[in-house]
Scaffold this motif. Structure first.
Motif, short mmCIF file in Angstrom:
data_model
loop_
_atom_site.label_atom_id
_atom_site.label_comp_id
_atom_site.label_asym_id
_atom_site.label_seq_id
_atom_site.Cartn_x
_atom_site.Cartn_y
_atom_site.Cartn_z
N UNK A 224 -10.05 -1.44 6.55
CA UNK A 224 -9.24 -2.53 5.98
C UNK A 224 -9.18 -2.39 4.46
N UNK A 225 -10.31 -2.12 3.84
CA UNK A 225 -10.34 -1.98 2.38
C UNK A 225 -9.50 -0.78 1.92
N UNK A 226 -9.58 0.32 2.65
CA UNK A 226 -8.82 1.51 2.27
C UNK A 226 -7.31 1.30 2.42
N UNK A 227 -6.94 0.64 3.46
CA UNK A 227 -5.51 0.41 3.68
C UNK A 227 -4.93 -0.60 2.69
N UNK A 228 -5.71 -1.53 2.26
CA UNK A 228 -5.24 -2.58 1.36
C UNK A 228 -5.62 -2.31 -0.11
N UNK A 229 -5.92 -1.09 -0.45
CA UNK A 229 -6.32 -0.79 -1.83
C UNK A 229 -5.11 -0.89 -2.77
N UNK A 230 -5.39 -1.19 -4.02
CA UNK A 230 -4.35 -1.30 -5.06
C UNK A 230 -4.10 0.07 -5.67
N UNK A 231 -2.80 0.37 -5.96
CA UNK A 231 -2.46 1.66 -6.56
C UNK A 231 -1.09 1.55 -7.27
N UNK A 232 -0.84 2.50 -8.16
CA UNK A 232 0.44 2.60 -8.85
C UNK A 232 0.74 1.42 -9.76
N UNK A 233 1.99 0.99 -9.72
CA UNK A 233 2.46 -0.09 -10.60
C UNK A 233 1.72 -1.38 -10.32
N UNK A 234 1.41 -1.62 -9.02
CA UNK A 234 0.68 -2.85 -8.65
C UNK A 234 -0.68 -2.87 -9.34
N UNK A 235 -1.38 -1.74 -9.30
CA UNK A 235 -2.68 -1.66 -9.96
C UNK A 235 -2.52 -1.85 -11.47
N UNK A 236 -1.43 -1.26 -12.10
CA UNK A 236 -1.21 -1.39 -13.55
C UNK A 236 -0.92 -2.84 -13.93
N UNK A 237 -0.19 -3.57 -13.11
CA UNK A 237 0.09 -4.98 -13.40
C UNK A 237 -1.20 -5.79 -13.39
N UNK A 238 -2.13 -5.48 -12.42
CA UNK A 238 -3.39 -6.23 -12.37
C UNK A 238 -4.20 -5.95 -13.63
N UNK A 239 -4.23 -4.70 -14.09
CA UNK A 239 -4.99 -4.37 -15.30
C UNK A 239 -4.33 -5.02 -16.52
N UNK A 240 -2.96 -5.04 -16.58
CA UNK A 240 -2.26 -5.70 -17.69
C UNK A 240 -2.62 -7.17 -17.75
#
Length: 585
Positions: free
Chosen positions: A69-85
């Motif tokens: 579940x954690x691997x499939x729902x991991x954050x990546x790409x633009x979505x991950x960049x928005x969370x860091x922003x």
């Protein structure tokens, strides 16, 4: 873009860790709830779940579910960049740089350059701190509920499945325990049978062996063992009651009547013979042979030894001719004294005479024949020993150890060895009987653990016919309370008649005193005791040296009883005469 990718990679790993903790908390809560549900189902329906397998399975499932579940729902790409922003307050610079990274215009290049400069100043741990999941109390509560259910919830067993399973388990344990117990007893009995020379009975053993039958219960195993023990006991008793056992008993009874042949080197030998200790007698004989060989006996001791040998020889000859027990049995069967004495010494003539006698059953005839045969075999043994001792006495005049003396001692030793072997066989049979009776007592009186009794609990699922009565039904309710019932008593005197039996009680009654002394009880007691003493003397249960004293004692008692009876009759006649004279007056 290298600095931006570094920040995003660190942020992605940190977010995945926080996601793993949060999702693991939720999955663990669901797993504990599932275990609680299974406990409720098991305790309510009376099932029996394999809990180790279930717990390992649910634990492994929780781990796998959380990881996937954690691997499939991991954050990546633009979505991950928005969370860091958002977390680092970068005004969407990282997400914008990812979107225009492929553009070649000056604005895009400037945006990427600006994002890299800001990424250098980002501290990922400060921007994305680890947080406690919001559902953290849920697994603790679920674990508490599971512990309460596991420890406090009783077994309702609504379907009765648990009770049946427990019953089957108890039966299996009882069967295994019975097998182990019977196997140990069989091994001990087998050793005792080997010592007694009794071969195991192989007839029909395999067909009724419960170890080889399907569905044999603990009661069947113990019952089969009891049958085998009963068979062994009967065979051992039959051997003891056989000719060899009767011969040894008659021989020991005759040897017990031997008197001490006077002082001398043979005292211990004669004492062992009288006790039936043939091994001790053989040892004493070997010691005597050594002394004779060494010529360590003085002339006085040799003379004493000669007298002892002659005395034992004469006693054994008389014992060989004695046949009191068989004579008494023949006289009880209706023969006169002369015929009983003649037939007691001739088994062949006795056999022919018994065939003509019509008043005896076949069993009584068989017992008389066995008694006569054992008496004859005992007489032969005594005559053989007497002959050997006589030969030794004849050789005592020679000072040196002659070959005839050596042969006589060797013959006596052989006879004693033969008797010792016979006694050891009887002792082994006695030990076998004791072991068989002990095992039968243990199997028949073994409390609990599936031991068979008169009634056993019935099985409601099996409608086949079987031996014995069914057991009581199994109920869930408690025992009904007892109640007192009304009752009353009534004193009734039983109509009885006074007979001629012995007195069993006495009581003092006040009234007119009866003159005179009754001698009936004394006379009857003397007669009974004298008959018992005469029987004991005839059957050689009393040592010969006490025969005259016993006869003299009971003779005096009979004279006193006759004297008392005569005086009582005289007093009674006088009283009757005086009463008649008073009536005439």
């Amino acid at each position: 873009m290298g600095q931006i990718q570094r920040v995003l990679a660190q942020a992605g790993r940190r977010l995945m860790l926080m996601s793993l903790i949060a999702r693991g908390t939720a999955v663990l809560t669901v797993g504990l709830a599932l275990l609680s549900l299974l406990v409720v189902v098991e305790r309510s329906l009376g099932l029996a779940f394999p809990w180790p397998v279930i717990m390992y399975g649910i634990g492994a499932g929780c781990v796998m579910t959380t990881a996937v579940w954690t691997w499939l729902k991991r954050h990546k790409g633009v979505e991950l960049a928005r969370i860091v922003d958002a977390r680092a307050d970068l005004k969407e610079s990282l997400s914008t740089a990812l979107c225009v990274a492929d553009h070649k215009d000056s604005w895009s290049q400037a945006a990427v350059q600006s994002a890299q400069e800001r990424a250098q100043r980002v501290h990922v741990r400060s921007a994305l701190p680890l947080e406690v999941p919001r559902l953290w109390p849920m697994p603790i509560a679920a674990a508490g509920v599971l512990a309460v259910l596991w420890l406090a919830m009783p077994n309702f067993d609504l379907t009765g499945m648990l009770a049946r399973k427990n019953q089957e388990t108890e039966k299996k344990q009882a069967i295994e325990q019975a097998k182990v117990e019977v196997s140990e007893k069989n091994e001990a009995l087998k050793k005792m049978m080997e010592r007694a020379g009794l071969e195991p009975d192989q007839s029909d053993e395999g067909s009724r062996d419960p170890f080889k039958l399907q569905g044999a219960t603990a009661s069947d195993i113990r019952r089969s063992a009891l049958r085998k023990l009963t068979d062994v006991k009967d065979r051992a008793e039959q051997l003891k009651r056989g000719l060899k056992g009767k011969e040894l008993k008659a021989l020991k009874d005759s040897l017990r009547q031997l008197r001490q042949p006077g002082p001398g080197p043979l005292s211990e030998f004669s004492r062992d013979l009288a006790r039936g200790n043939f091994s001790g007698a053989q040892k004493s004989l070997n010691d005597l042979a050594k002394k004779l060989s060494d010529q360590s006996l003085s002339s006085d001791e040799r003379e004493q030894l000669k007298k002892q040998l002659q005395s034992l020889k004469e006693q054994m000859k008389k014992a060989a001719e004695r046949s009191g027990a068989i004579e008494k049995a023949l006289k009880d069967a209706g023969l006169d004294q002369d015929a009983a004495q003649q037939l007691a010494r001739d088994p062949e003539a006795l056999k022919k005479a018994l065939e003509k006698m019509q008043g005896l059953s076949d069993e009584q005839k068989q017992k008389l024949m066995e008694m006569a045969q054992s008496q004859q075999m005992m007489s032969d043994q005594m005559e053989s020993l007497a002959k050997t001792l006589g030969e030794m006495a004849e050789q005592m005049d020679s000072q040196a150890m002659s070959s005839e003396m050596m042969q006589a001692i060797a013959d006596a030793g052989d006879k004693l060895s033969e008797l010792e072997m016979m006694a050891m066989e009887m002792e082994a049979l006695d030990a076998l009987l004791d072991e068989a009776l002990r095992q039968m007592s243990d199997l028949a009186g073994n409390p609990g653990s599936g031991g068979f009794s008169e009634f056993q609990e019935g099985d409601g699922r099996d409608f086949s016919m079987g031996g014995g009565g069914g057991g009581s039904g199994r109920g869930m309710g408690s025992t009904a309370p007892g109640e007192k019932s009304a009752f009353k008593t009534k004193r009734v005197k039983s109509p009885t008649k006074t007979g001629q039996g012995p007195i069993i009680g006495q009581r003092l009654t006040y009234g007119q005193q009866i003159q005179g002394v009754s001698t009936a009880t004394f006379d009857q007691s003397v007669t009974t005791a004298a008959e018992a003493a005469a029987d004991a003397i005839e059957t050689m249960r009393v040592d010969p040296e006490y025969h005259q004293a016993i006869k003299h004692y009971f003779g005096r008692l009979k004279q006193q009883a006759k004297k008392k009876t005569g005086e009582s009759k005289t007093d009674s006649n006088k009283k009757t005469k005086s009463e008649a004279d008073s009536k005439d007056d």
